[in-house]
Design a protein around this motif. Sequence first.
Motif, PDB file in Angstrom:
ATOM      1  N   ARG A 296       0.834  -1.208   0.000  1.00  9.50           N
ATOM      2  CA  ARG A 296       0.000   0.000   0.000  1.00  9.50           C
ATOM      3  C   ARG A 296       0.867   1.256   0.000  1.00  9.50           C
ATOM      4  O   ARG A 296       0.592   2.221  -0.697  1.00  9.50           O
ATOM      5  N   MET A 297       1.962   1.175   0.797  1.00  5.19           N
ATOM      6  CA  MET A 297       2.869   2.323   0.843  1.00  5.19           C
ATOM      7  C   MET A 297       3.466   2.582  -0.543  1.00  5.19           C
ATOM      8  O   MET A 297       3.549   3.719  -1.004  1.00  5.19           O
ATOM      9  N   MET A 298       3.871   1.482  -1.217  1.00  8.80           N
ATOM     10  CA  MET A 298       4.462   1.616  -2.551  1.00  8.80           C
ATOM     11  C   MET A 298       3.500   2.319  -3.501  1.00  8.80           C
ATOM     12  O   MET A 298       3.867   3.225  -4.240  1.00  8.80           O
ATOM     13  N   ARG A 299       2.247   1.886  -3.480  1.00 11.44           N
ATOM     14  CA  ARG A 299       1.277   2.485  -4.397  1.00 11.44           C
ATOM     15  C   ARG A 299       1.008   3.931  -4.033  1.00 11.44           C
ATOM     16  O   ARG A 299       0.819   4.776  -4.904  1.00 11.44           O
ATOM     17  N   ALA A 300       1.014   4.181  -2.714  1.00  9.18           N
ATOM     18  CA  ALA A 300       0.811   5.573  -2.289  1.00  9.18           C
ATOM     19  C   ALA A 300       1.939   6.449  -2.811  1.00  9.18           C
ATOM     20  O   ALA A 300       1.717   7.561  -3.312  1.00  9.18           O
ATOM     21  N   ILE A 301       3.176   5.930  -2.741  1.00  8.92           N
ATOM     22  CA  ILE A 301       4.322   6.699  -3.238  1.00  8.92           C
ATOM     23  C   ILE A 301       4.201   6.916  -4.731  1.00  8.92           C
ATOM     24  O   ILE A 301       4.438   8.007  -5.248  1.00  8.92           O
ATOM     25  N   ARG A 302       3.801   5.847  -5.452  1.00  9.76           N
ATOM     26  CA  ARG A 302       3.684   5.952  -6.896  1.00  9.76           C
ATOM     27  C   ARG A 302       2.648   6.997  -7.287  1.00  9.76           C
ATOM     28  O   ARG A 302       2.874   7.813  -8.184  1.00  9.76           O
ATOM     29  N   ASP A 303       1.509   6.974  -6.587  1.00 12.58           N
ATOM     30  CA  ASP A 303       0.415   7.864  -6.987  1.00 12.58           C
ATOM     31  C   ASP A 303       0.677   9.306  -6.619  1.00 12.58           C
ATOM     32  O   ASP A 303       0.238  10.212  -7.319  1.00 12.58           O
ATOM     33  N   GLU A 305       4.057  11.194  -4.864  1.00 12.75           N
ATOM     34  CA  GLU A 305       5.302  11.135  -4.101  1.00 12.75           C
ATOM     35  C   GLU A 305       5.342  12.171  -2.988  1.00 12.75           C
ATOM     36  O   GLU A 305       5.780  11.892  -1.878  1.00 12.75           O
ATOM     37  N   VAL A 306       4.877  13.378  -3.351  1.00 14.35           N
ATOM     38  CA  VAL A 306       4.990  14.463  -2.379  1.00 14.35           C
ATOM     39  C   VAL A 306       4.121  14.189  -1.156  1.00 14.35           C
ATOM     40  O   VAL A 306       4.563  14.344  -0.009  1.00 14.35           O
ATOM     41  N   ALA A 307       2.885  13.730  -1.423  1.00 12.17           N
ATOM     42  CA  ALA A 307       1.995  13.432  -0.308  1.00 12.17           C
ATOM     43  C   ALA A 307       2.578  12.336   0.569  1.00 12.17           C
ATOM     44  O   ALA A 307       2.550  12.417   1.799  1.00 12.17           O
ATOM     45  N   ALA A 308       3.143  11.294  -0.085  1.00  8.10           N
ATOM     46  CA  ALA A 308       3.709  10.184   0.680  1.00  8.10           C
ATOM     47  C   ALA A 308       4.875  10.665   1.533  1.00  8.10           C
ATOM     48  O   ALA A 308       5.050  10.249   2.677  1.00  8.10           O
ATOM     49  N   GLU A 309       5.668  11.556   0.948  1.00  6.52           N
ATOM     50  CA  GLU A 309       6.821  12.055   1.690  1.00  6.52           C
ATOM     51  C   GLU A 309       6.356  12.881   2.890  1.00  6.52           C
ATOM     52  O   GLU A 309       6.934  12.815   3.975  1.00  6.52           O
ATOM     53  N   ALA A 310       5.266  13.634   2.667  1.00  5.67           N
ATOM     54  CA  ALA A 310       4.725  14.432   3.760  1.00  5.67           C
ATOM     55  C   ALA A 310       4.211  13.546   4.885  1.00  5.67           C
ATOM     56  O   ALA A 310       4.188  13.943   6.049  1.00  5.67           O
ATOM     57  N   MET A 311       3.814  12.311   4.528  1.00  5.17           N
ATOM     58  CA  MET A 311       3.351  11.375   5.558  1.00  5.17           C
ATOM     59  C   MET A 311       4.520  10.687   6.248  1.00  5.17           C
ATOM     60  O   MET A 311       4.340   9.764   7.031  1.00  5.17           O
ATOM     61  N   GLY A 312       5.734  11.071   5.890  1.00  8.78           N
ATOM     62  CA  GLY A 312       6.894  10.523   6.575  1.00  8.78           C
ATOM     63  C   GLY A 312       7.471   9.281   5.940  1.00  8.78           C
ATOM     64  O   GLY A 312       8.273   8.583   6.552  1.00  8.78           O
ATOM     65  N   LYS A 313       7.077   8.984   4.689  1.00  5.60           N
ATOM     66  CA  LYS A 313       7.657   7.814   4.020  1.00  5.60           C
ATOM     67  C   LYS A 313       8.974   8.205   3.367  1.00  5.60           C
ATOM     68  O   LYS A 313       9.094   9.280   2.772  1.00  5.60           O
TER      69      LYS A 313
ATOM     70  N   ILE B 325       9.737  23.385 -13.248  1.00  9.13           N
ATOM     71  CA  ILE B 325       9.244  23.624 -11.899  1.00  9.13           C
ATOM     72  C   ILE B 325       8.129  22.631 -11.646  1.00  9.13           C
ATOM     73  O   ILE B 325       7.139  22.601 -12.378  1.00  9.13           O
ATOM     74  N   GLU B 326       8.313  21.783 -10.652  1.00  7.36           N
ATOM     75  CA  GLU B 326       7.261  20.815 -10.368  1.00  7.36           C
ATOM     76  C   GLU B 326       6.316  21.393  -9.339  1.00  7.36           C
ATOM     77  O   GLU B 326       6.710  21.756  -8.249  1.00  7.36           O
ATOM     78  N   ARG B 327       5.056  21.476  -9.752  1.00  7.11           N
ATOM     79  CA  ARG B 327       4.066  22.015  -8.827  1.00  7.11           C
ATOM     80  C   ARG B 327       3.366  20.886  -8.113  1.00  7.11           C
ATOM     81  O   ARG B 327       3.138  19.828  -8.686  1.00  7.11           O
ATOM     82  N   VAL B 328       3.019  21.136  -6.877  1.00 10.70           N
ATOM     83  CA  VAL B 328       2.323  20.104  -6.110  1.00 10.70           C
ATOM     84  C   VAL B 328       0.809  20.302  -6.270  1.00 10.70           C
ATOM     85  O   VAL B 328       0.335  21.411  -6.142  1.00 10.70           O
TER      86      VAL B 328
END
Lengths: 442, 328
Positions: A296-303, A305-313, B325-328
């Motif tokens: 699930r984490m992998m798919r979250a990262i794929r879909d 990346e920024v959101a996943a990183e914000a979640m601490g992944k 520039i990559e936008r979120v």
Amino acid sequence: MSTRQPGAARGGKLRAPLLFAAMAALIAIEAATTGWNGALVIVNMGLISAILALGVNMQWGYAGLFNTGVVGFIALGGLGPVLVSMKPTPGAFSAGGWGILIAFAIALVTIMAAVWLNRHLTRMKGLAILAVLIAGFFLYRAVFDPAVAAIQAINPASAGYLGGLGLPTLLSWPLGALLAAGAAWVVGKTALGLRSDYLAVATLGIGEIIVAVLKNEEWLDRGVLNVTGIPRPWPVPYEVDLQADPGFLGRAAAFGLDPVTASTISVKLLYGTLFAAVLLVLIWALQLALNSPWGRMMRAIRDNEVAAEAMGKNVTGRHLQIFILGCAVIGLAGAMMISLDGQMTPSSYNPLRYTFLIWVMVIVGGSGNNWGSVLGGMLIWFVWIKAEVWGPQIMHVVTATLADGALKQHLVDSAPHMRLVMMGLILLLVLRFSPRGLLPEK
Amino acid sequence: MPDQLLYAMEVTLNGLMAGVMYALVALGFVLIYKASGIFNYAQGVLALFAALTLVGIQQGQVPFAHVINAITGGHLESFGWQLPSILAIGLTAGVMVLLAIVIEKLVLKHLVGQAEIILFMATIGLAYFLEGFGDVMWGADIKTLDVGLPQGINETLESVTDGLFGYGFFVDNLDIVAALVAVALVTALTLFSQYSKQGRALRAVADDHQAALSVGISLRFIWVLVWSIAGIVALVAGIMWGSKSGVQFSLSLIALKALPVLMLGGFTSIPGAIVGGLIIGMGEKLFEFFLGPLIGGATENWFAYVLALVFLVFRPQGLFGERIIERV
């Protein structure tokens, strides 16, 4: 991924079983028309293709990593059987083996020294690193060259290389995976965590480099001279031995088969069972992984990346992990392919056949879906082989009333092009009517 | 002057010329990437297809002659004409435009709104298909292409350099023509995209699809236009490569060499494609000349990729690319 998918999941739950049944029917028809020998050849290579597609699917389907150097990792995996299962060349190791090992140690120490300098020096950094690298390079060549010359001088017509360890072939499969994973670690360490097209260029380049090295380093794998007669893996006997075995002949007679057919078929069946076992274990593990929190984490990262990183992944770390794992699976399949063929021909590795065809398998099957990759691998391989035959056969129906001579000639000539035309058509049609593949990810 | 330096100068010059060839292929990529964000894997095959068609038309081959002969039992070989080069090139350009229309109608139209990777995969499918189709249409034997371009060593340059340095440089006439053609092509493309109505529409679409649509620019027409131009650029590349080394399968593989060129020059810059091509061509030849013998040769296969990687580390958008520039 697009959210619009007209008709993508039509057929619901029955879709996958139906498509696999259709695939099995294709094989059965093939067996009924041209015999089990030909059908099993396709099945065996199809199973290996399925494993290759699984490896690429892990990288692309799970994680969105674009590996354009599949061919290099397949080739590197193919080195496994050469290094493990060939008999050692007598005298080669004492002639140059140590020299090569020492040369590699020198290279390793040089690189480590450069990395250390890079971390700890503040002034004159570039100059110092350059000096260390140049000194290390010349020292390496001074040890390496005579060792290689000594090895290649030993019986150059049939050996001229280090040879293997003479161990059972099955052991070489994990080694093939390990070699590919090692290369993947180096590539991933440098190219991941940057923008995504770094990986595309890095892998495209590394693929070319690996194949070029395998072609040129004759002490390792005889280069373009090819290594032949690589032993078969454990349960698979040689046809000649089977035909000389009275017990086997008795059993063949009981089935009403002549010894030659019986022996070739049983060898292929054994290969097929072995490959199918590997495939089943892999897909079982992959399905577990995909449905676990890790998947699930992998798919979250794929879909996202920024959101996943914000979640601490740890996005880069996970990417490196999946890239290495995927390449290991590709390397494993590369090793299996070599032990099926019984020979290593470095010049046969070209990107159209070994990179982009695998990509077609994943896309047609449905990226992100393991079963899709298996289906795509089998189906595309089947079409790739049969397109050569189908084109002319269709033509033959059209031209049934004609004399044979010139027609036959033409049919033979046009075969390879029909294969390309068919492959292009299939890819375009699948993308047109089911852009997420035959078995889309849920 | 020392010999080594003279050789190096000659290698540099030849490398630059080889770079022009890469640049010609990279140009087609840039055009399509700029207008639609698709990395067109089929560009190399387009060049192959254009060259095959040109040879076929020029020598009056009957298309699908093999197939027709096989079905009817006839012995069609050729129409028996030998067209002048200009006419043949014009007809081939027409075929490329037609091809662009067909591609848009049958493939691209249905994939609007799909992820970019799907479009990329579609161009792979197109590459496979066109390669096979070209062979079925014109036959797969290696053909020689002669549209009357000068070939062989350039005598003037040789005698001039011989007089200057006491060592005559070897530069192929064809390479010089290729360089001139590339200059003309880039000028024409720049003029077209800066000063013509269609060119402006093209840049508008490249900037923002949605906004362009809303002011009444037809996206479909622009795609046909872009693929036509890319097809004609492919024809030019096909003529040059075909005259140099014959029209054959390996022509389609130069697509892979164009990737590092684009990485260097930037995916969206026409001058970038030219400069990138020149750097790759020159770097490749010089590296092989100086360091090739030291590390066992055959460096030309991979040098371009390594160079592109080094570039990516320091300047990810390429030399001339727009800042990404990559936008979120």
